[in-house]
Design a protein around this motif. Structure first.
Motif, PDB file in Angstrom:
ATOM      1  N   GLY A  32      38.507  14.480   1.765  1.00  0.00           N
ATOM      2  CA  GLY A  32      39.235  15.672   2.160  1.00  0.00           C
ATOM      3  C   GLY A  32      39.027  16.883   1.274  1.00  0.00           C
ATOM      4  N   LEU A 150      36.190  16.187  11.187  1.00  0.00           N
ATOM      5  CA  LEU A 150      36.895  16.266   9.908  1.00  0.00           C
ATOM      6  C   LEU A 150      37.480  17.663   9.690  1.00  0.00           C
ATOM      7  CD1 LEU A 150      34.429  14.261   7.653  1.00  0.00           C
ATOM      8  CD2 LEU A 150      36.765  13.594   8.219  1.00  0.00           C
ATOM      9  N   HIS A 154      41.542  18.570   9.783  1.00  0.00           N
ATOM     10  CA  HIS A 154      42.231  19.245   8.681  1.00  0.00           C
ATOM     11  C   HIS A 154      43.125  20.356   9.234  1.00  0.00           C
ATOM     12  CE1 HIS A 154      43.156  21.240   4.946  1.00  0.00           C
ATOM     13  NE2 HIS A 154      42.660  22.365   5.433  1.00  0.00           N
TER      14      HIS A 154
END
Length: 275
Positions: A32, A150, A154
């Motif tokens: 992340g 991804l 987020h």
């Protein structure tokens, strides 16, 4: 017999599955942090007047290219074309900036509570979510599906707005409030569309093959034409469903069939208040 540690489990997975290179690389290198760092930095390049300075140097653009190239390598088996693909992505930045500025301007025009474009660029969750989706959409088109997801996830976790990277969104898109909006992969949205909180643009059903497996790649989500407004809580489903231009879809409407342009659709259970 000792308990298996996490490293042993990863090793077994690598022996059994060819795709666990991704798991290994994510374990420490992504986690992340690099995704957040990339979004933070590319926002400075796309909107320097709000997040950095008035002028962007070539060195800053080169840094973004290096970051996106690294992320491409971390999330893909195909390393041979990464450098070219990263350059192709960088060439999209002027167009991305133009679209995002149009989104900001649309929010300023349509939201009477907005005091400045700076407030919108910095504080509006809908602008952040669509900015990230536009970036992810370009990566999705280049074939970096995992990286695109991804990025969009987020934004989803940060704003409560879930837009698939595959969705196609025209210019001047405004999500007012935004929380709870879901936009599926094959959704097509035209220009000057406004959507309020809690709207779902989803799939009505999933076609299956003879073995009962879901058939992928079909158009499953609706098409929203230009100048449409969709109010809070509405649900519009189906790949063949088209909402004609300049239509208004009322709050809490459940829609699974097309409507012509200039339509106004309200729930039959809508409360009428008489004075």
């Amino acid at each position: 017999m000792r308990e298996k540690c996490l490293g042993d489990i990863y090793e077994e997975l690598e022996q059994n599955y060819n795709t666990t290179f991704v798991m290994y690389r994510f374990k420490e290198e992504l986690h992340g942090e690099k995704i957040v760092e990339f979004i933070t930095e590319i926002r400075k390049v796309l909107l320097p007047e709000y997040f950095s300075c008035k002028k962007i140097s070539l060195n800053k653009v080169n840094q973004i290219q290096e970051k996106i190239e690294l992320l491409m390598r971390l999330t893909s088996n195909e390393d041979s074309f990464v450098q070219n693909n990263a350059l192709d992505f960088i060439k999209k930045l002027p167009k991305l900036r133009e679209l995002i500025l149009q989104d900001i301007e649309s929010a300023f025009v349509k939201d009477p509570a907005a005091r400045s474009t700076e407030e919108i660029a910095i504080a509006y969750p809908g602008i952040f979510a669509v900015m990230v989706q536009r970036i992810a959409h370009e990566l999705n088109k280049l074939g970096y599906y995992l990286l695109a997801r991804l990025l969009s996830e987020h934004a989803h976790s940060k704003t409560g707005i879930d837009i698939h990277p595959g969705a196609s969104i025209g210019h001047s898109f405004f999500m007012d409030h935004g929380t709870g909006i879901v936009i599926g992969e094959t959704t097509e949205i035209g220009n000057h569309v406004t959507i309020y909180q809690g709207v779902t643009l989803g799939a009505f059903s999933f076609q299956q093959d003879e073995s009962g497996n879901v058939i992928k790649g079909l158009k499953r989500h609706p098409t929203i034409e230009d100048d449409v407004t969709i109010y809070a809580g509405a649900t519009i489903l189906g790949g063949e469903t088209i909402v004609g231009r300049k239509s208004i879809i009322g709050g809490n409407v459940w829609l699974t069939e097309s409507v012509p342009e200039n339509s106004k659709v309200i729930s039959k259970f809508q409360t009428k208040i008489l004075y």
